[in-house]
Design a protein around this motif. Structure first.
Motif, PDB file in Angstrom:
ATOM      1  N   LEU A   1     -32.858 -37.228 -49.114  1.00  0.00           N
ATOM      2  CA  LEU A   1     -31.565 -37.176 -49.792  1.00  0.00           C
ATOM      3  C   LEU A   1     -30.426 -37.059 -48.779  1.00  0.00           C
ATOM      4  CD1 LEU A   1     -30.001 -37.158 -52.415  1.00  0.00           C
ATOM      5  CD2 LEU A   1     -30.366 -34.683 -52.571  1.00  0.00           C
ATOM      6  N   GLN A   2     -30.641 -36.289 -47.730  1.00  0.00           N
ATOM      7  CA  GLN A   2     -29.639 -36.165 -46.674  1.00  0.00           C
ATOM      8  C   GLN A   2     -29.338 -37.524 -46.052  1.00  0.00           C
ATOM      9  OE1 GLN A   2     -30.889 -34.386 -42.948  1.00  0.00           O
ATOM     10  NE2 GLN A   2     -28.942 -33.297 -42.750  1.00  0.00           N
ATOM     11  N   LYS A   3     -30.376 -38.290 -45.748  1.00  0.00           N
ATOM     12  CA  LYS A   3     -30.184 -39.609 -45.146  1.00  0.00           C
ATOM     13  C   LYS A   3     -29.459 -40.545 -46.109  1.00  0.00           C
ATOM     14  CE  LYS A   3     -32.508 -43.365 -42.703  1.00  0.00           C
ATOM     15  NZ  LYS A   3     -31.711 -44.407 -43.386  1.00  0.00           N
ATOM     16  N   ASP A   4     -29.812 -40.483 -47.402  1.00  0.00           N
ATOM     17  CA  ASP A   4     -29.153 -41.339 -48.385  1.00  0.00           C
ATOM     18  C   ASP A   4     -27.653 -41.038 -48.466  1.00  0.00           C
ATOM     19  OD1 ASP A   4     -31.504 -42.601 -48.933  1.00  0.00           O
ATOM     20  OD2 ASP A   4     -31.860 -41.597 -50.852  1.00  0.00           O
ATOM     21  N   VAL A   5     -27.302 -39.761 -48.443  1.00  0.00           N
ATOM     22  CA  VAL A   5     -25.892 -39.380 -48.502  1.00  0.00           C
ATOM     23  C   VAL A   5     -25.171 -39.829 -47.230  1.00  0.00           C
ATOM     24  CG1 VAL A   5     -24.269 -37.446 -48.585  1.00  0.00           C
ATOM     25  CG2 VAL A   5     -26.286 -37.454 -50.068  1.00  0.00           C
TER      26      VAL A   5
ATOM     27  N   ILE B   1     -18.831 -36.665 -40.356  1.00  0.00           N
ATOM     28  CA  ILE B   1     -19.094 -35.800 -41.503  1.00  0.00           C
ATOM     29  C   ILE B   1     -20.503 -35.228 -41.400  1.00  0.00           C
ATOM     30  CG2 ILE B   1     -19.201 -35.638 -44.016  1.00  0.00           C
ATOM     31  CD1 ILE B   1     -16.423 -36.274 -42.908  1.00  0.00           C
ATOM     32  N   GLY B   2     -20.603 -33.920 -41.509  1.00  0.00           N
ATOM     33  CA  GLY B   2     -21.904 -33.265 -41.526  1.00  0.00           C
ATOM     34  C   GLY B   2     -22.434 -33.173 -42.943  1.00  0.00           C
ATOM     35  N   VAL B   3     -23.737 -33.392 -43.115  1.00  0.00           N
ATOM     36  CA  VAL B   3     -24.364 -33.358 -44.435  1.00  0.00           C
ATOM     37  C   VAL B   3     -25.568 -32.422 -44.390  1.00  0.00           C
ATOM     38  CG1 VAL B   3     -25.505 -34.689 -46.247  1.00  0.00           C
ATOM     39  CG2 VAL B   3     -23.653 -35.733 -44.922  1.00  0.00           C
ATOM     40  N   ILE B   4     -25.526 -31.396 -45.219  1.00  0.00           N
ATOM     41  CA  ILE B   4     -26.652 -30.466 -45.351  1.00  0.00           C
ATOM     42  C   ILE B   4     -27.124 -30.511 -46.795  1.00  0.00           C
ATOM     43  CG2 ILE B   4     -27.392 -28.059 -45.122  1.00  0.00           C
ATOM     44  CD1 ILE B   4     -25.030 -27.661 -43.187  1.00  0.00           C
ATOM     45  N   VAL B   5     -28.443 -30.581 -47.014  1.00  0.00           N
ATOM     46  CA  VAL B   5     -28.987 -30.718 -48.360  1.00  0.00           C
ATOM     47  C   VAL B   5     -30.020 -29.635 -48.634  1.00  0.00           C
ATOM     48  CG1 VAL B   5     -30.322 -32.190 -49.910  1.00  0.00           C
ATOM     49  CG2 VAL B   5     -28.589 -33.206 -48.429  1.00  0.00           C
TER      50      VAL B   5
ATOM     51  N   GLY C   1     -30.971 -30.676 -53.830  1.00  0.00           N
ATOM     52  CA  GLY C   1     -29.982 -31.437 -54.583  1.00  0.00           C
ATOM     53  C   GLY C   1     -28.552 -30.981 -54.409  1.00  0.00           C
ATOM     54  N   ILE C   2     -28.332 -29.835 -53.780  1.00  0.00           N
ATOM     55  CA  ILE C   2     -26.971 -29.363 -53.508  1.00  0.00           C
ATOM     56  C   ILE C   2     -26.570 -29.837 -52.120  1.00  0.00           C
ATOM     57  CG2 ILE C   2     -25.474 -27.355 -53.244  1.00  0.00           C
ATOM     58  CD1 ILE C   2     -27.324 -25.877 -55.178  1.00  0.00           C
ATOM     59  N   VAL C   3     -25.507 -30.614 -52.037  1.00  0.00           N
ATOM     60  CA  VAL C   3     -25.069 -31.241 -50.793  1.00  0.00           C
ATOM     61  C   VAL C   3     -23.821 -30.535 -50.274  1.00  0.00           C
ATOM     62  CG1 VAL C   3     -24.219 -33.362 -49.736  1.00  0.00           C
ATOM     63  CG2 VAL C   3     -26.017 -33.468 -51.476  1.00  0.00           C
ATOM     64  N   THR C   4     -23.896 -30.057 -49.035  1.00  0.00           N
ATOM     65  CA  THR C   4     -22.746 -29.452 -48.377  1.00  0.00           C
ATOM     66  C   THR C   4     -22.175 -30.445 -47.377  1.00  0.00           C
ATOM     67  OG1 THR C   4     -23.690 -27.232 -48.604  1.00  0.00           O
ATOM     68  CG2 THR C   4     -21.920 -27.521 -46.988  1.00  0.00           C
ATOM     69  N   LEU C   5     -20.874 -30.711 -47.494  1.00  0.00           N
ATOM     70  CA  LEU C   5     -20.186 -31.659 -46.622  1.00  0.00           C
ATOM     71  C   LEU C   5     -19.230 -30.903 -45.709  1.00  0.00           C
ATOM     72  CD1 LEU C   5     -19.245 -34.266 -49.387  1.00  0.00           C
ATOM     73  CD2 LEU C   5     -21.177 -34.411 -47.799  1.00  0.00           C
TER      74      LEU C   5
ATOM     75  N   ALA D   1     -18.438 -40.910 -52.347  1.00  0.00           N
ATOM     76  CA  ALA D   1     -19.643 -41.556 -51.822  1.00  0.00           C
ATOM     77  C   ALA D   1     -20.860 -40.666 -52.022  1.00  0.00           C
ATOM     78  CB  ALA D   1     -19.457 -41.886 -50.343  1.00  0.00           C
ATOM     79  N   ALA D   2     -20.705 -39.370 -51.759  1.00  0.00           N
ATOM     80  CA  ALA D   2     -21.825 -38.448 -51.910  1.00  0.00           C
ATOM     81  C   ALA D   2     -22.251 -38.321 -53.372  1.00  0.00           C
ATOM     82  CB  ALA D   2     -21.456 -37.081 -51.347  1.00  0.00           C
ATOM     83  N   LYS D   3     -21.284 -38.265 -54.278  1.00  0.00           N
ATOM     84  CA  LYS D   3     -21.599 -38.116 -55.697  1.00  0.00           C
ATOM     85  C   LYS D   3     -22.333 -39.323 -56.263  1.00  0.00           C
ATOM     86  CE  LYS D   3     -17.747 -35.045 -56.855  1.00  0.00           C
ATOM     87  NZ  LYS D   3     -16.448 -34.935 -57.571  1.00  0.00           N
ATOM     88  N   SER D   4     -22.177 -40.471 -55.635  1.00  0.00           N
ATOM     89  CA  SER D   4     -22.795 -41.697 -56.146  1.00  0.00           C
ATOM     90  C   SER D   4     -24.285 -41.782 -55.850  1.00  0.00           C
ATOM     91  CB  SER D   4     -22.104 -42.923 -55.548  1.00  0.00           C
ATOM     92  OG  SER D   4     -22.401 -43.041 -54.160  1.00  0.00           O
TER      93      SER D   4
END
Length: 223
Positions: free
Chosen positions: A7-11, A26-30, A33-37, A53-56
């Motif tokens: 999921l992290q890679k997809d975001v 942009i940093g992405v932590i998952v 299912g909860i994504v921190t940007l 983009a992340a919500k999609s």
């Protein structure tokens, strides 16, 4: 079914896919299912694009956003200048009833207050100022007070949800109480939850939408 890593890679890929964000860091932590940007961007519009983009991405249940807007010295403005630009942008937007809106700017953060008749007018007011240089964020406190006195029909909202290709309404329940519509049940993505809310907001005579839909997505237990 996705792992946190997938999921992290997809975001990350969804963010990189946006032309406006190719150079953004942009940093992405998952976590389940909860994504921190995190990170910084040079204007507010880019910040919104990161969130969109992340919500999609399928599997995203919620967004925790900690992205900071930082301007180059040449693009910095004081609050008075920003307020003047905001007032002008609202006045030239044909959809926005600018006479009903009060504007406050503090440290680049814009607060909109007042009343409008439709949610699309509230959204249009926010869109009108998103690209203004100097704006760091927007608190949209505009309230909806419809002029229509029509009774809100639950079946019409259910039919509108059913017509939408973007929403699977099988597990969505609609409740109407006076001028308020409440959505409960489950959907497969955060995008579907927000789209269902947007559809409900189009109801004639509506004042409030309580979007209590939950994102139901099964995650892999092994990362």
């Amino acid at each position: 079914m996705k792992t946190n890593e997938q999921l992290q890679k997809d975001v990350q890929d969804a963010i990189k896919w946006e032309p406006l964000l190719k150079a953004a860091e942009i940093g992405v932590i998952v976590k389940d299912g909860i994504v921190t940007l995190t990170g910084t961007v040079d204007n507010y519009a880019k910040k919104l694009q990161v969130e969109k983009a992340a919500k999609s991405v399928l599997g995203v249940k919620a967004i925790a956003e900690d992205i900071e807007v930082k301007f180059a010295d040449s693009k910095k403005k004081d609050d008075a200048e920003i307020a003047e630009d905001v007032v002008f942008a609202l006045s030239v937007d044909l959809i926005v009833p600018d006479k009903k809106i009060q504007v406050k700017v503090e440290n680049g953060w814009v607060t909109l207050e007042g009343e409008v008749h439709w949610n699309f007018q509230r959204e249009a007011a926010k869109r009108a100022i998103e690209h203004i240089t100097g704006v760091r964020g927007v608190f949209n406190h505009l309230k909806i007070k419809s002029e229509l006195n029509d009774a809100i029909e639950q079946k019409e909202i259910e039919a509108a949800l059913h017509r939408s290709w973007a929403v699977n309404d099988k597990d969505i329940r609609v409740h109407v109480e006076g001028r308020t519509v409440r959505l409960t049940g489950t959907v497969a993505s955060l995008y579907q939850k927000e789209e269902a809310g947007r559809i409900a907001w189009k109801t004639p005579g509506i004042w409030h939408v309580e979007n209590n839909l939950e994102v139901d997505y099964e995650y892999a237990l092994i990362d």
